[in-house]
Enzyme design. Structure first.
Site, short mmCIF file in Angstrom:
data_model
loop_
_atom_site.label_atom_id
_atom_site.label_comp_id
_atom_site.label_asym_id
_atom_site.label_seq_id
_atom_site.Cartn_x
_atom_site.Cartn_y
_atom_site.Cartn_z
N TYR A 99 -69.19 22.95 62.99
CA TYR A 99 -68.65 22.94 64.36
C TYR A 99 -68.30 21.51 64.77
O TYR A 99 -67.25 21.27 65.37
CB TYR A 99 -69.66 23.53 65.35
CG TYR A 99 -69.90 25.00 65.13
CD1 TYR A 99 -69.01 25.96 65.63
CD2 TYR A 99 -71.01 25.45 64.41
CE1 TYR A 99 -69.23 27.31 65.42
CE2 TYR A 99 -71.22 26.80 64.20
CZ TYR A 99 -70.33 27.73 64.70
OH TYR A 99 -70.54 29.07 64.50
N ASN A 122 -63.49 34.30 69.83
CA ASN A 122 -62.32 34.59 69.00
C ASN A 122 -62.10 36.10 68.96
O ASN A 122 -62.94 36.83 68.43
CB ASN A 122 -62.55 34.04 67.59
CG ASN A 122 -61.51 34.49 66.59
OD1 ASN A 122 -60.42 34.92 66.95
ND2 ASN A 122 -61.86 34.40 65.31
N CYS A 130 -63.04 32.44 61.92
CA CYS A 130 -64.17 31.73 62.51
C CYS A 130 -65.42 31.83 61.62
O CYS A 130 -66.36 31.05 61.78
CB CYS A 130 -64.46 32.23 63.92
SG CYS A 130 -64.69 34.01 64.05
N HIS A 131 -65.42 32.76 60.65
CA HIS A 131 -66.56 32.86 59.74
C HIS A 131 -66.67 31.63 58.84
O HIS A 131 -67.72 31.41 58.24
CB HIS A 131 -66.45 34.14 58.89
CG HIS A 131 -65.26 34.20 58.00
ND1 HIS A 131 -64.00 34.56 58.46
CD2 HIS A 131 -65.11 33.92 56.68
CE1 HIS A 131 -63.15 34.51 57.46
NE2 HIS A 131 -63.79 34.12 56.36
N GLU A 157 -65.21 35.13 49.76
CA GLU A 157 -64.20 34.08 49.58
C GLU A 157 -64.65 33.03 48.58
O GLU A 157 -63.85 32.57 47.75
CB GLU A 157 -63.87 33.43 50.92
CG GLU A 157 -63.11 34.34 51.85
CD GLU A 157 -62.66 33.66 53.14
OE1 GLU A 157 -62.82 32.42 53.26
OE2 GLU A 157 -62.16 34.37 54.01
#
Length: 169
Positions: A99, A122, A130-131, A157
């Site tokens: 962040y 979001n 946002c993950h 991912e």
């Protein structure tokens, strides 16, 4: 304020997704594991066929064939939220930022909490990724869809973006 024109449901490997489009076909909201209350709150006509392109791109993502989404988006938010959401879309697939790193990149070195709040609001999960934002120590923190979903998305991912052999591939 733009009202949703229609919504639909899409099955994914990460659970059911509800998506809402505006009258132009732009994505307003994408929500994992929607509750009946959430569906009712954003009530509009159901039209799963209108979401064919969203469903196609989600299927390609799940198959490991897509790393970036190319959909018209129309998330509703303040100018600061819009700025954060645009920055989230620039975080590459399989990468993470904290962040505070994201706040610094936005020119707000003391803005980690504001960035966190924008992440929390979001409306287009996964597609506005946002993950991919973590706590300063690399820990999983806050995710509207729940930390298990955030962990699953990141693991998915990272396994697909790792160099060959790193995860046995």
């Amino acid at each position: 304020m733009t009202s949703p024109a229609c919504h639909g449901l899409i099955d994914t490997r990460f659970g059911p997704v509800a998506a809402w489009l505006d009258a132009r076909g732009a994505l307003l909201r994408l929500l994992f594991n929607p509750t009946p209350e959430q569906l009712e709150k954003h009530a509009c006509r159901r039209d799963d066929a209108a979401l064919a392109e969203v469903a196609r791109q989600l299927a390609e993502y799940q198959a490991g064939e897509r790393q970036n989404f190319d959909l018209p988006l129309a998330p509703l938010g303040t100018p600061f939220q819009q700025k954060v959401w645009a920055a989230l879309r620039a975080i590459p697939y399989g990468h993470t930022l904290s962040y505070s790193e994201l706040a610094l990149a936005l020119g707000a070195p003391d803005g980690a909490r504001a960035v966190g709040r924008a992440n929390a609001t979001n409306p287009i999960a996964l597609i506005v990724p946002c993950h991919r934002v973590l706590g300063a120590d690399g820990s999983l923190t806050g995710y509207a869809g729940g930390l298990p979903l955030k962990a699953a998305l990141l693991r998915f991912e990272l396994e697909r973006s790792a160099p060959p052999g790193l995860f046995g591939g």
